[in-house]
Design an enzyme around this catalytic site. Structure first.
Site, short mmCIF file in Angstrom:
data_model
loop_
_atom_site.label_atom_id
_atom_site.label_comp_id
_atom_site.label_asym_id
_atom_site.label_seq_id
_atom_site.Cartn_x
_atom_site.Cartn_y
_atom_site.Cartn_z
N GLU A 201 38.57 36.08 48.41
CA GLU A 201 37.42 36.87 47.84
C GLU A 201 36.59 36.15 46.89
OE1 GLU A 201 38.51 40.95 46.15
OE2 GLU A 201 36.24 41.40 45.92
N ARG B 12 54.02 34.84 46.13
CA ARG B 12 53.28 34.37 45.56
C ARG B 12 53.69 33.24 44.48
NH1 ARG B 12 48.87 37.55 44.61
NH2 ARG B 12 47.74 36.59 42.74
N LYS C 275 42.79 36.03 39.18
CA LYS C 275 41.25 35.88 38.75
C LYS C 275 40.83 36.88 37.68
CE LYS C 275 40.51 35.74 43.17
NZ LYS C 275 39.44 35.80 44.34
P1 ATP Z 1 43.97 37.14 42.27
O1 ATP Z 1 45.19 37.92 42.14
O2 ATP Z 1 43.93 35.65 41.71
O3 ATP Z 1 42.56 37.81 42.22
P2 ATP Z 1 43.92 37.42 45.16
O4 ATP Z 1 45.13 37.30 45.93
O5 ATP Z 1 43.17 38.62 44.90
O6 ATP Z 1 44.26 36.55 43.91
P3 ATP Z 1 42.11 36.07 46.97
O7 ATP Z 1 40.64 35.63 46.91
O8 ATP Z 1 42.17 37.56 47.58
O9 ATP Z 1 42.87 36.21 45.78
O10 ATP Z 1 43.21 35.33 47.58
C1 ATP Z 1 42.68 34.25 48.90
C2 ATP Z 1 44.44 34.03 49.27
O11 ATP Z 1 44.94 33.32 48.28
C3 ATP Z 1 45.18 35.10 49.74
O12 ATP Z 1 45.59 35.05 50.92
C4 ATP Z 1 45.94 35.44 48.88
O13 ATP Z 1 47.27 35.78 49.30
C5 ATP Z 1 46.30 33.89 48.30
N1 ATP Z 1 46.78 33.89 46.90
C6 ATP Z 1 46.24 34.33 45.88
N2 ATP Z 1 47.03 34.26 44.78
C7 ATP Z 1 48.05 33.55 45.44
C8 ATP Z 1 49.28 32.92 44.68
N3 ATP Z 1 49.67 33.33 43.25
N4 ATP Z 1 50.30 32.61 45.23
C9 ATP Z 1 49.95 32.40 46.63
N5 ATP Z 1 49.05 32.80 47.45
C10 ATP Z 1 47.96 33.27 46.70
MG MG Z 2 41.99 39.92 45.67
#
Ligand code: ATP
Ligand code: MG
Length: 561
Positions: free
Chosen positions: A36, A261, A271
């Site tokens: 995102e 994760r 983020k």
């Molecule tokens: P954040 O919690 O930092 O906002 P998010 O999952 O909301 O992370 P996205 O931009 O939606 O962020 O994530 C893009 C991809 O990266 C998704 O498939 C998500 O599952 C993966 N991802 C995000 N954080 C991690 C993590 N700590 N370990 C593994 N994969 C991750």
């Molecule tokens: Mg997200």
């Protein structure tokens, strides 16, 4: 994307091998990385990038870059641009397959009308709070909304008027009609669309209703022909809805597989939290070298190869765990050890005068740029009567086994001469101001002329030739292993380390100051790996410490911890 170590077959690759063997997707492997665009990518995303692009490459498949841009309030093109740059830097190649969920808005809308016509979605007038109250709990079934049984025509009319902008934000939502008593709370008539009179960074004012993540994600995967939709564990409960939407619409059905994760000690990977660090001014920006963002790590000097190796070593699991930051440093060191030129820099200079060395003489030593690899070539290092060494390499009262300089002791000045300290000159407050030494003219190149043992070797620079530089010494951004573990009333910000950044007014050997390019990593002998920063000016170089030479990870591994 090259995988530096093969860690055997993990459960996701095993699943893909199974699917290929059974012909489930006709042997096709198609993944996607779906960020995102509401912040910069971090270490956690690196794991997902390495997995998605790595799997695609390994199985001759494809991996899309898809921006999951359904929340106009938090998203921005600045983030889109940074994400593209970071994924490419890490080695992800999406070729021409750069997609945006917002490109599917029209199609998603059509699917929603289809669900309404099938009696599988309805417009609800309950407020957000009421919807929450009606949802029930884990032990209690939810309550049906009084609007749940609206007729198809009324629903269609209301949904079209939602799109047309007739209603204010929050006035109505579109919900899936599933089961208000479902044991999985997510299945209790989830919201599919909400009204937001907010401009979108790509679609502008074209829309005032926006689809929600669960609805958008599965359909985007389906539209793109994704085979394996890899996501993190917290989406395990959403998998049922993922399947429900695709089955209800009877469209192509990718499979969602969840993995753990990545969490890393002494930092935060979210983020939402990283944005707080930036906005509160605790760091200089998203690319502050202390940040666990990919741009921060890049600016710190971390090579993408080291990050990929780190992700490969972390591996894949079905339970969440936390990885030691030291393991990342281990990967950085291992990669740079073979590839970084060695030069000398003094971070905390103390003057040394070689009393028996001629006043105006200058000798130039030819020193290898890499001790094990002659292909690096060599550089010229001037030597003279007045030098600087690091304050830490001298002790007025040396502890046992201290092999560096102290009164009466002899050390080797790296590649130059053996010197003995005759006297330490102190200032009024007892600090060492200058060391008076004598050298052995017979020890040119640092060789012992008569076989006498000289244990210590220290680095140095010539006072008249050294070039000043600012060196940023980074430590952990957070003082504790798990910064998010805080008592009531405190926040993760309370765990910020007070000395995550120290500045050193350093002196560099001239070759180092002249040759290093911005973004290039070199080893300051005995001190660590350092990367020339873009803040460098013509007159003053700035270096960021990428990693020290101390290998805490290897030690941990040895102890079997
Ligand atoms: P954040 O919690 O930092 O906002 P998010 O999952 O909301 O992370 P996205 O931009 O939606 O962020 O994530 C893009 C991809 O990266 C998704 O498939 C998500 O599952 C993966 N991802 C995000 N954080 C991690 C993590 N700590 N370990 C593994 N994969 C991750
Ligand atoms: Mg997200």
């Amino acid at each position: 994307m090259a995988q530096e170590v093969s860690s055997g077959v993990d459960f996701i690759r095993a699943k893909i091998l199974d699917d290929n063997a059974s012909g489930r997707y006709g042997g096709k492997v198609h993944t996607r990385f779906p960020p995102e665009p509401n912040g910069y990518l971090h270490l956690g995303h690196a794991k997902s990038i390495c997995l998605n692009f790595g799997v695609a490459e390994q199985f001759n498949g494809m991996c899309n870059l898809r921006f999951d841009d359904t929340n106009p309030a938090k998203e921005d093109t600045e983030y889109v641009d940074s994400i593209r740059e970071d994924v490419r830097w890490l080695g992800g190649d999406w070729q021409n397959r750069e997609y945006y969920a917002s490109d599917y808005f029209e199609q998603l809308y059509a699917y929603a009308e289809q669900l309404i016509k099938m009696g599988k979605a309805y417009v609800d007038d309950l407020s957000t709070d009421e919807i929450r109250e009606y949802r029930g709990t884990l032990t209690q079934a939810g309550q049906e909304s009084p609007y749940r049984n609206r007729g198809v025509e009324e629903n269609l009319d209301l949904f079209r008027r939602m799109r047309a902008g007739e209603f204010p934000d929050e006035a109505r939502v579109l919900r899936a009609k599933i089961d208000m008593a479902a044991s999985n709370l997510i299945m209790r008539d989830p919201v599919l669309y909400r009204i937001r009179h907010t401009a979108h960074h790509r679609t502008g004012d074209a829309w005032c209703i926006y689809p929600l993540y669960d609805y958008t994600h599965c359909l985007s995967d389906s539209l793109e022909g994704v085979t394996h939709s890899l996501c993190t564990l917290e989406f395990a409960n959403n998998r049922e809805l993922y399947g429900w939407v695709l089955d209800a619409l009877n469209v192509y059905h990718p499979q969602q597989i969840e993995f753990a994760r990545l969490n890393v000690t002494n930092t935060v990977l979210s983020k939402r939290k990283l944005i707080q660090l930036v906005e509160s001014g605790h760091v200089s920006g998203w690319d502050d070298p202390r940040m666990p963002t990919l741009c921060g790590l890049r600016r710190r000097g971390v090579p993408p190869e080291a990050l990929r190796e780190f992700c490969a070593r972390v591996g894949l699991a079905r339970v969440n765990s936390t990885v030691e930051y030291a393991m990342l440093e281990f990967c950085i060191r291992e990669y740079l050890n073979k590839r970084a030129s060695r030069l000398m820099a003094v971070l905390d200079p103390v003057k040394v005068v070689i009393e028996n060395y001629p006043e105006d003489a200058v000798e130039v030593f030819d020193m290898p740029l890499h001790p094990e690899n002659p292909a690096f070539g060599s550089r010229n290092v001037p030597f003279s009567r007045k030098l600087y060494i690091d304050r830490d390499d001298f002790r007025l009262e040396p502890p046992k086994k201290f092999h560096r300089l102290s009164p009466g002791a002899e050390v080797r000045l790296r590649y130059a001469y053996l010197v003995t300290c005759r006297e330490a000159v102190l200032d009024e407050s007892g600090n060492v101001r200058e060391l008076r030494c004598v050298y052995d003219p017979q020890s040119r190149g640092g060789q012992s002329p008569d076989g006498r043992k000289v244990r210590g070797t220290i680095h140095w620079v010539s006072a008249g030739h050294a070039v000043p530089a600012v060196v940023r010494l980074y430590g952990h951004l957070f003082a504790v292993e798990n910064p998010e573990d805080v008592p009531e009333g405190r926040t993760f910000l309370d765990n910020l380390s007070p000395d995550s950044l120290r500045l050193a007014q350093a002196l560099l050997e001239p070759a180092l100051a002249e040759s290093a390019k911005t973004g290039e990593c070199v080893q300051f002998e005995r001190l660590g790996y350092f990367c020339k920063d873009r803040d460098s000016t013509q007159g003053l170089a700035v270096f960021n410490r990428t990693a020290t030479l101390r290998d805490t990870w290897a030690k941990l591994e040895k102890k079997g911890e």
